[in-house]
Design a protein around this motif. Structure first.
Motif, PDB file in Angstrom:
ATOM      1  N   GLY A  30      -0.606 -69.252 -20.392  1.00 50.34           N
ATOM      2  CA  GLY A  30      -1.988 -69.394 -19.949  1.00 50.34           C
ATOM      3  C   GLY A  30      -2.055 -70.300 -18.730  1.00 50.34           C
ATOM      4  O   GLY A  30      -1.142 -71.101 -18.484  1.00 50.34           O
ATOM      5  N   TYR A  31      -3.120 -70.185 -17.981  1.00 49.58           N
ATOM      6  CA  TYR A  31      -3.267 -70.940 -16.734  1.00 49.58           C
ATOM      7  C   TYR A  31      -3.427 -72.437 -16.995  1.00 49.58           C
ATOM      8  O   TYR A  31      -2.739 -73.269 -16.408  1.00 49.58           O
ATOM      9  CB  TYR A  31      -4.464 -70.394 -15.954  1.00 49.58           C
ATOM     10  CG  TYR A  31      -4.779 -71.161 -14.692  1.00 49.58           C
ATOM     11  CD1 TYR A  31      -3.963 -71.051 -13.572  1.00 49.58           C
ATOM     12  CD2 TYR A  31      -5.908 -71.992 -14.627  1.00 49.58           C
ATOM     13  CE1 TYR A  31      -4.244 -71.751 -12.411  1.00 49.58           C
ATOM     14  CE2 TYR A  31      -6.197 -72.687 -13.472  1.00 49.58           C
ATOM     15  CZ  TYR A  31      -5.364 -72.570 -12.370  1.00 49.58           C
ATOM     16  OH  TYR A  31      -5.650 -73.268 -11.222  1.00 49.58           O
ATOM     17  N   ALA A  32      -4.321 -72.799 -17.905  1.00 50.30           N
ATOM     18  CA  ALA A  32      -4.615 -74.218 -18.152  1.00 50.30           C
ATOM     19  C   ALA A  32      -3.382 -74.973 -18.642  1.00 50.30           C
ATOM     20  O   ALA A  32      -3.160 -76.127 -18.265  1.00 50.30           O
ATOM     21  CB  ALA A  32      -5.758 -74.354 -19.159  1.00 50.30           C
ATOM     22  N   ALA A  33      -2.568 -74.325 -19.484  1.00 56.29           N
ATOM     23  CA  ALA A  33      -1.411 -75.004 -20.083  1.00 56.29           C
ATOM     24  C   ALA A  33      -0.211 -75.079 -19.138  1.00 56.29           C
ATOM     25  O   ALA A  33       0.745 -75.813 -19.400  1.00 56.29           O
ATOM     26  CB  ALA A  33      -1.006 -74.286 -21.365  1.00 56.29           C
ATOM     27  N   THR A  34      -0.243 -74.336 -18.056  1.00 55.78           N
ATOM     28  CA  THR A  34       0.887 -74.326 -17.117  1.00 55.78           C
ATOM     29  C   THR A  34       0.713 -75.456 -16.104  1.00 55.78           C
ATOM     30  O   THR A  34      -0.276 -75.497 -15.385  1.00 55.78           O
ATOM     31  CB  THR A  34       0.977 -72.978 -16.383  1.00 55.78           C
ATOM     32  OG1 THR A  34       1.191 -71.930 -17.337  1.00 55.78           O
ATOM     33  CG2 THR A  34       2.125 -72.970 -15.389  1.00 55.78           C
ATOM     34  N   THR A  35       1.689 -76.351 -16.063  1.00 53.97           N
ATOM     35  CA  THR A  35       1.617 -77.478 -15.125  1.00 53.97           C
ATOM     36  C   THR A  35       2.432 -77.180 -13.873  1.00 53.97           C
ATOM     37  O   THR A  35       3.339 -76.343 -13.894  1.00 53.97           O
ATOM     38  CB  THR A  35       2.178 -78.756 -15.773  1.00 53.97           C
ATOM     39  OG1 THR A  35       3.574 -78.547 -16.053  1.00 53.97           O
ATOM     40  CG2 THR A  35       1.433 -79.095 -17.071  1.00 53.97           C
ATOM     41  N   MET A  36       2.107 -77.892 -12.802  1.00 53.89           N
ATOM     42  CA  MET A  36       2.881 -77.734 -11.567  1.00 53.89           C
ATOM     43  C   MET A  36       4.341 -78.174 -11.767  1.00 53.89           C
ATOM     44  O   MET A  36       5.241 -77.490 -11.278  1.00 53.89           O
ATOM     45  CB  MET A  36       2.215 -78.518 -10.429  1.00 53.89           C
ATOM     46  CG  MET A  36       0.845 -77.973 -10.032  1.00 53.89           C
ATOM     47  SD  MET A  36       0.905 -76.340  -9.241  1.00 53.89           S
ATOM     48  CE  MET A  36       0.550 -76.792  -7.530  1.00 53.89           C
ATOM     49  N   PRO A  37       4.618 -79.276 -12.506  1.00 59.31           N
ATOM     50  CA  PRO A  37       6.022 -79.613 -12.765  1.00 59.31           C
ATOM     51  C   PRO A  37       6.774 -78.505 -13.523  1.00 59.31           C
ATOM     52  O   PRO A  37       7.956 -78.260 -13.263  1.00 59.31           O
ATOM     53  CB  PRO A  37       5.925 -80.896 -13.609  1.00 59.31           C
ATOM     54  CG  PRO A  37       4.638 -81.524 -13.180  1.00 59.31           C
ATOM     55  CD  PRO A  37       3.707 -80.373 -12.924  1.00 59.31           C
ATOM     56  N   ALA A  38       6.088 -77.829 -14.443  1.00 62.37           N
ATOM     57  CA  ALA A  38       6.730 -76.732 -15.182  1.00 62.37           C
ATOM     58  C   ALA A  38       7.072 -75.575 -14.238  1.00 62.37           C
ATOM     59  O   ALA A  38       8.144 -74.968 -14.347  1.00 62.37           O
ATOM     60  CB  ALA A  38       5.822 -76.245 -16.303  1.00 62.37           C
ATOM     61  N   VAL A  39       6.163 -75.287 -13.317  1.00 66.36           N
ATOM     62  CA  VAL A  39       6.425 -74.228 -12.328  1.00 66.36           C
ATOM     63  C   VAL A  39       7.611 -74.622 -11.460  1.00 66.36           C
ATOM     64  O   VAL A  39       8.509 -73.810 -11.191  1.00 66.36           O
ATOM     65  CB  VAL A  39       5.172 -73.967 -11.452  1.00 66.36           C
ATOM     66  CG1 VAL A  39       5.506 -73.019 -10.305  1.00 66.36           C
ATOM     67  CG2 VAL A  39       4.035 -73.389 -12.292  1.00 66.36           C
ATOM     68  N   ALA A  40       7.637 -75.880 -11.022  1.00 69.11           N
ATOM     69  CA  ALA A  40       8.736 -76.370 -10.178  1.00 69.11           C
ATOM     70  C   ALA A  40      10.072 -76.235 -10.901  1.00 69.11           C
ATOM     71  O   ALA A  40      11.055 -75.747 -10.336  1.00 69.11           O
ATOM     72  CB  ALA A  40       8.479 -77.828  -9.789  1.00 69.11           C
ATOM     73  N   ALA A  41      10.094 -76.645 -12.176  1.00 65.66           N
ATOM     74  CA  ALA A  41      11.339 -76.564 -12.960  1.00 65.66           C
ATOM     75  C   ALA A  41      11.800 -75.117 -13.104  1.00 65.66           C
ATOM     76  O   ALA A  41      12.991 -74.810 -12.942  1.00 65.66           O
ATOM     77  CB  ALA A  41      11.126 -77.192 -14.331  1.00 65.66           C
ATOM     78  N   ALA A  42      10.856 -74.217 -13.384  1.00 63.06           N
ATOM     79  CA  ALA A  42      11.200 -72.797 -13.562  1.00 63.06           C
ATOM     80  C   ALA A  42      11.717 -72.190 -12.257  1.00 63.06           C
ATOM     81  O   ALA A  42      12.579 -71.306 -12.268  1.00 63.06           O
ATOM     82  CB  ALA A  42       9.987 -72.020 -14.061  1.00 63.06           C
ATOM     83  N   ALA A  43      11.179 -72.671 -11.129  1.00 61.89           N
ATOM     84  CA  ALA A  43      11.583 -72.124  -9.826  1.00 61.89           C
ATOM     85  C   ALA A  43      12.821 -72.834  -9.273  1.00 61.89           C
ATOM     86  O   ALA A  43      13.374 -72.410  -8.250  1.00 61.89           O
ATOM     87  CB  ALA A  43      10.429 -72.252  -8.833  1.00 61.89           C
ATOM     88  N   GLY A  44      13.222 -73.932  -9.917  1.00 62.81           N
ATOM     89  CA  GLY A  44      14.397 -74.673  -9.447  1.00 62.81           C
ATOM     90  C   GLY A  44      14.150 -75.449  -8.174  1.00 62.81           C
ATOM     91  O   GLY A  44      15.043 -75.573  -7.320  1.00 62.81           O
ATOM     92  N   VAL A  45      12.916 -75.970  -8.018  1.00 63.33           N
ATOM     93  CA  VAL A  45      12.577 -76.760  -6.826  1.00 63.33           C
ATOM     94  C   VAL A  45      11.909 -78.071  -7.262  1.00 63.33           C
ATOM     95  O   VAL A  45      11.496 -78.214  -8.413  1.00 63.33           O
ATOM     96  CB  VAL A  45      11.622 -75.997  -5.875  1.00 63.33           C
ATOM     97  CG1 VAL A  45      12.263 -74.713  -5.383  1.00 63.33           C
ATOM     98  CG2 VAL A  45      10.283 -75.707  -6.549  1.00 63.33           C
ATOM     99  N   ALA A  46      11.796 -78.991  -6.319  1.00 66.83           N
ATOM    100  CA  ALA A  46      11.096 -80.248  -6.597  1.00 66.83           C
ATOM    101  C   ALA A  46       9.601 -79.980  -6.696  1.00 66.83           C
ATOM    102  O   ALA A  46       9.077 -79.090  -6.022  1.00 66.83           O
ATOM    103  CB  ALA A  46      11.367 -81.257  -5.482  1.00 66.83           C
ATOM    104  N   VAL A  47       8.919 -80.766  -7.535  1.00 67.73           N
ATOM    105  CA  VAL A  47       7.478 -80.561  -7.699  1.00 67.73           C
ATOM    106  C   VAL A  47       6.746 -80.780  -6.372  1.00 67.73           C
ATOM    107  O   VAL A  47       5.738 -80.122  -6.083  1.00 67.73           O
ATOM    108  CB  VAL A  47       6.905 -81.459  -8.831  1.00 67.73           C
ATOM    109  CG1 VAL A  47       6.892 -82.935  -8.429  1.00 67.73           C
ATOM    110  CG2 VAL A  47       5.500 -81.003  -9.228  1.00 67.73           C
ATOM    111  N   GLN A  48       7.281 -81.681  -5.517  1.00 65.80           N
ATOM    112  CA  GLN A  48       6.655 -81.900  -4.201  1.00 65.80           C
ATOM    113  C   GLN A  48       6.671 -80.618  -3.367  1.00 65.80           C
ATOM    114  O   GLN A  48       5.755 -80.371  -2.586  1.00 65.80           O
ATOM    115  CB  GLN A  48       7.398 -83.012  -3.423  1.00 65.80           C
ATOM    116  CG  GLN A  48       7.259 -84.386  -4.036  1.00 65.80           C
ATOM    117  CD  GLN A  48       8.406 -84.705  -4.997  1.00 65.80           C
ATOM    118  OE1 GLN A  48       8.913 -83.801  -5.686  1.00 65.80           O
ATOM    119  NE2 GLN A  48       8.812 -85.971  -5.054  1.00 65.80           N
ATOM    120  N   THR A  49       7.728 -79.821  -3.548  1.00 69.70           N
ATOM    121  CA  THR A  49       7.839 -78.555  -2.807  1.00 69.70           C
ATOM    122  C   THR A  49       6.710 -77.600  -3.202  1.00 69.70           C
ATOM    123  O   THR A  49       6.137 -76.918  -2.353  1.00 69.70           O
ATOM    124  CB  THR A  49       9.208 -77.886  -3.073  1.00 69.70           C
ATOM    125  OG1 THR A  49      10.235 -78.800  -2.733  1.00 69.70           O
ATOM    126  CG2 THR A  49       9.370 -76.610  -2.263  1.00 69.70           C
TER     127      THR A  49
END
Length: 204
Positions: A30-49
């Motif tokens: 779901g959108y609300a439960a997905t955090t930017m750090p989780a997206v960064a980890a899944a994509a293999g990039v830094a959250v700042q990216t």
């Protein structure tokens, strides 16, 4: 044309990886439960990216939405070969059939994301923005199609637009294909018949 640099290609690949990861997580969690750090980890990039590339989670959702609507070729629906145009030589029946077939292909990609966003108040603004764009596009579509065949007796252009929006919309697509087990082909045949009968008063 100017060839993109290695840095530009790398940035585009990173952007794509972030969008794909966000898409997967939005659908799973779901959108609300997905955090930017989780997206960064899944994509293999830094959250700042992720923040540098998209700014906000709303901007990231919009990028995901555009990716699923435009498809791999990044072509807007109204520029697709199946989108009706004045003087394209297609009858109303062929125009509607081609429109529904193309829209069904698009819905198969986009409807699950739209369905997920529908029930999420935090994503409401983005959904409404995209719905407004869809309404404008469909108002133009009614003008083109009614030039090929008059609207059903007593039907206004505004009501015709509303019927097209609902009959070819993500909600009804998901209900038929996911909840009721229809195939995409069965949905397309039903929607083609429904649009021809309801909007133009003609049989398929």
């Amino acid at each position: 044309s100017v060839k993109p640099t290695t840095r530009q290609l790398r940035a585009a690949a990173t952007r794509q990886r972030i969008v794909d990861s966000a898409h997967r997580l939005f659908l799973e969690q779901g959108y609300a439960a997905t955090t930017m750090p989780a997206v960064a980890a899944a994509a293999g990039v830094a959250v700042q990216t992720v923040y540098f590339t998209f700014g906000t989670k709303g901007d990231l959702l919009q990028a995901v939405y555009e990716r699923v609507v435009l498809g791999p070729g990044a072509v807007p629906p109204h520029l697709m070969p199946w989108w009706p145009a004045t003087g394209d030589g297609y009858s109303i029946r062929d125009s509607v059939r081609r429109l529904i077939d193309g829209t069904t292909e698009l819905l198969a990609r986009a409807a699950p994301l739209v369905w997920m966003v529908l029930g999420d108040e935090t994503a409401r603004e983005g959904y409404q923005h995209n719905e407004r764009l869809r309404q404008l596009g469909y108002a133009d579509l009614v003008t083109v199609l009614s030039g090929k065949h008059p609207l059903r007796a007593g039907l206004t252009a505004a009501r015709a637009r509303d019927l097209l929006l609902v009959l070819t919309g993500p909600q009804i697509f998901v209900q038929y294909t996911r909840d009721l087990g229809w195939s995409e082909g069965e949905f397309a045949r039903w929607a083609t018949t429904a649009v021809l009968e309801q909007v133009f008063g003609v049989s398929p």
